[in-house]
Design an enzyme around this catalytic site. Structure first.
Site, PDB file in Angstrom:
ATOM      1  N   ARG A 179      64.637 -37.125   8.087  1.00 26.84           N
ATOM      2  CA  ARG A 179      64.228 -37.146   7.104  1.00 26.84           C
ATOM      3  C   ARG A 179      62.669 -38.436   7.142  1.00 26.84           C
ATOM      4  O   ARG A 179      61.780 -37.787   6.461  1.00 26.84           O
ATOM      5  CB  ARG A 179      65.599 -37.885   6.401  1.00 26.84           C
ATOM      6  N   TYR A 231      51.491 -29.180 -16.592  1.00 25.48           N
ATOM      7  CA  TYR A 231      52.625 -27.894 -16.710  1.00 25.48           C
ATOM      8  C   TYR A 231      53.713 -28.410 -17.373  1.00 25.48           C
ATOM      9  O   TYR A 231      53.983 -30.016 -16.824  1.00 25.48           O
ATOM     10  CB  TYR A 231      52.704 -28.654 -15.219  1.00 25.48           C
ATOM     11  N   ASP A 236      45.902 -33.447 -10.434  1.00 22.20           N
ATOM     12  CA  ASP A 236      46.844 -32.699  -9.746  1.00 22.20           C
ATOM     13  C   ASP A 236      45.605 -31.246  -9.430  1.00 22.20           C
ATOM     14  O   ASP A 236      45.782 -31.068 -10.721  1.00 22.20           O
ATOM     15  CB  ASP A 236      48.349 -31.895 -10.620  1.00 22.20           C
ATOM     16  N   LYS A 277      52.506 -23.038  -4.476  1.00 18.70           N
ATOM     17  CA  LYS A 277      51.030 -21.588  -5.747  1.00 18.70           C
ATOM     18  C   LYS A 277      50.509 -21.579  -4.184  1.00 18.70           C
ATOM     19  O   LYS A 277      50.644 -20.923  -3.493  1.00 18.70           O
ATOM     20  CB  LYS A 277      50.372 -23.478  -6.387  1.00 18.70           C
TER      21      LYS A 277
HETATM   22  O1  P1T Z   1      56.842 -26.305  -9.179  1.00 23.55           O
HETATM   23  P1  P1T Z   1      56.973 -27.791  -8.272  1.00 23.55           P
HETATM   24  O2  P1T Z   1      56.662 -26.595  -6.904  1.00 23.55           O
HETATM   25  O3  P1T Z   1      57.522 -28.425  -8.648  1.00 23.55           O
HETATM   26  O4  P1T Z   1      55.988 -27.588  -8.863  1.00 23.55           O
HETATM   27  C1  P1T Z   1      55.268 -28.829 -10.366  1.00 23.55           C
HETATM   28  C2  P1T Z   1      54.560 -28.184 -10.578  1.00 23.55           C
HETATM   29  C3  P1T Z   1      53.184 -29.144 -10.601  1.00 23.55           C
HETATM   30  N1  P1T Z   1      52.599 -28.900 -10.775  1.00 23.55           N
HETATM   31  C4  P1T Z   1      51.416 -27.963 -11.517  1.00 23.55           C
HETATM   32  C5  P1T Z   1      50.299 -27.697 -12.156  1.00 23.55           C
HETATM   33  C6  P1T Z   1      52.564 -26.887 -11.573  1.00 23.55           C
HETATM   34  O5  P1T Z   1      52.243 -25.586 -12.134  1.00 23.55           O
HETATM   35  C7  P1T Z   1      54.163 -27.396 -10.278  1.00 23.55           C
HETATM   36  C8  P1T Z   1      54.993 -25.611 -11.596  1.00 23.55           C
HETATM   37  N2  P1T Z   1      53.873 -24.754 -11.946  1.00 23.55           N
HETATM   38  C9  P1T Z   1      55.261 -23.654 -12.474  1.00 23.55           C
HETATM   39  C10 P1T Z   1      56.219 -23.481 -11.513  1.00 23.55           C
HETATM   40  C11 P1T Z   1      54.364 -22.758 -12.749  1.00 23.55           C
HETATM   41  O6  P1T Z   1      54.639 -21.487 -13.322  1.00 23.55           O
HETATM   42  O7  P1T Z   1      53.304 -22.932 -14.368  1.00 23.55           O
END
Ligand code: P1T
Length: 384
Positions: free
Chosen positions: A54, A107, A179, A204
């Site tokens: 961790r 998001y 972000d 992503k």
């Molecule tokens: O899903 P996660 O890895 O926890 O990430 C969250 C997140 C944070 N910031 C942005 C701009 C995002 O698009 C996302 C996650 N978004 C999706 C799952 C979506 O389909 O828009």
């Protein structure tokens, strides 16, 4: 936009940073150190500083060094998801009585975290149109500790002028968080524009193949890096070794993928703009987009995300999503395969009734790197 490290360009850094051949075996690709703990040579005798999985893992450390290099930061931190990264960051930056500014397009999970979790910590928050620096200036208060920006934003592809908002945040004594998930560091580097922290959902574009969930933070300030590292270990939502390896593998092709995503998305946006059933296209590469000039100034290209509003309201938008075949109906984005979704009912259901509510007739596309002709044909048949 040609970020350099020891004179090397982005494409080279992406493939090599944090990834020297293994000193023992010569393995060109960093091994997956799938081990929870590390043998000590006598109490406290750590080999290479590794102690417990961790607190630190060599595969994760390779990814963290790579991410820091890609964003031009001092420290990268890898987490189990984008939201885990956001949670760690917000806990580090905010105390009861502090205030946070969030964007009016973001998001849905980020909004849910702020409105339903951070809110309970006794932290005040307000929503501003961050695409207008004057609106951010009007929203900050003496107790504002952070301004949060998504650019391009999810799902409306709004563009915030990072340098202008960084100036507003700095003069208010607040940190600017960007972000950078939609752009990726290949297209945009917020730290160089004055941001204090970059957030990623590595799920992503960085991962790029829809096979891993992960998140990351990158910072330039050493003191903040130390605090975040403490919280990352204390809270424990770290990226696992195999997930870290998958993201590292994805990053090697980030530059070529982003070039193709951007080229395909530009063609898709143009075709949608000319379609009689499409009411509005949100793509910063279109000269008609209100953020086009700012995007051209701070981004290398305009990325692979496109959203559009369909004549006929929610039913028509849902029908387009249901009829698409090559565009797979699903949440998430940034993979090589194209995805389609209805934000109002899917990724952004948690913003319903809030200041972040998205139009019911909106369809969002993550334009992949398939043949653009096949993608255009699928959209044409889905629009009917
Ligand atoms: O899903 P996660 O890895 O926890 O990430 C969250 C997140 C944070 N910031 C942005 C701009 C995002 O698009 C996302 C996650 N978004 C999706 C799952 C979506 O389909 O828009």
């Amino acid at each position: 936009m040609n970020q350099e490290r020891d004179g090397q360009r982005f494409e080279t850094v992406a493939i090599h940073a944090g990834q020297e051949p293994d000193p023992v075996t010569g393995a060109v690709v960093p091994p997956i150190h799938q081990s929870s703990t590390f043998k000590q040579d006598g109490v406290g005798g750590l080999r290479g500083g590794w102690e417990y999985g961790r607190s630190g893992n060599p595969t994760r450390a390779a990814l963290e060094e790579n991410l820091a290099a890609l964003e031009g930061g001092r420290r990268g931190l890898a987490f189990a998801s984008g939201l885990a990264a956001e949670d760690c960051l917000l806990r580090t930056l905010l105390r009861p009585g502090d205030h946070l500014v969030i964007p009016d397009d973001a998001y849905g999970g980020t909004f849910r975290l702020v409105a339903q979790v951070v809110d309970r910590w006794g932290v005040a928050w307000s929503v501003a149109d961050t695409t207008d620096p004057a609106a951010v200036r009007a929203a900050v208060r003496p107790e504002t500790k952070a301004v949060w920006v998504e650019t391009p934003s999810n799902p409306l592809l709004g563009i915030t002028d990072i340098a202008a908002v960084a100036e507003v945040a700095r003069s208010a004594g607040a940190r600017l968080v960007v972000d950078n998930t939609f752009a990726s560091p290949y297209l945009q580097q917020p730290l160089a524009l004055g941001a204090d922290v970059v957030v990623h959902s590595t799920t992503k574009y960085l991962g790029g193949h829809s096979d891993v969930v992960g998140g990351a933070l990158v910072v330039a300030d050493e003191a903040l890096a130390g605090e975040l590292t403490f919280h990352q270990n204390a809270m424990g939502a770290v990226a696992g070794p195999f997930d870290s390896w998958l993201v590292l593998r994805g990053i090697k092709t980030l530059a070529v993928r982003m070039d193709r995503h951007s080229a395909n998305a530009a063609r898709v946006a143009e075709a949608l703009a000319a379609h009689p059933r499409v009411v509005q296209v949100c793509y910063p590469g279109l000269p008609s987009h209100p953020g086009h000039e700012t995007a051209a100034k701070q981004m290398r290209d305009f990325g692979g995300m496109v959203s559009f509003r369909v004549e006929g309201g929610e039913r028509a938008a849902v029908a387009v999503c249901d009829r698409a075949r090559l565009f797979t109906l699903g949440e998430s984005l940034g993979g090589v395969e194209s995805l389609i979704e209805h934000p109002g009912r899917m990724t952004h259901a948690s913003v319903a009734g809030s200041a972040l509510e998205v139009p019911a007739d909106l369809v969002r596309l993550s334009v992949g790197i398939e043949s653009v002709d096949d993608l255009l044909a699928d959209l044409a048949q889905a629009l009917g």
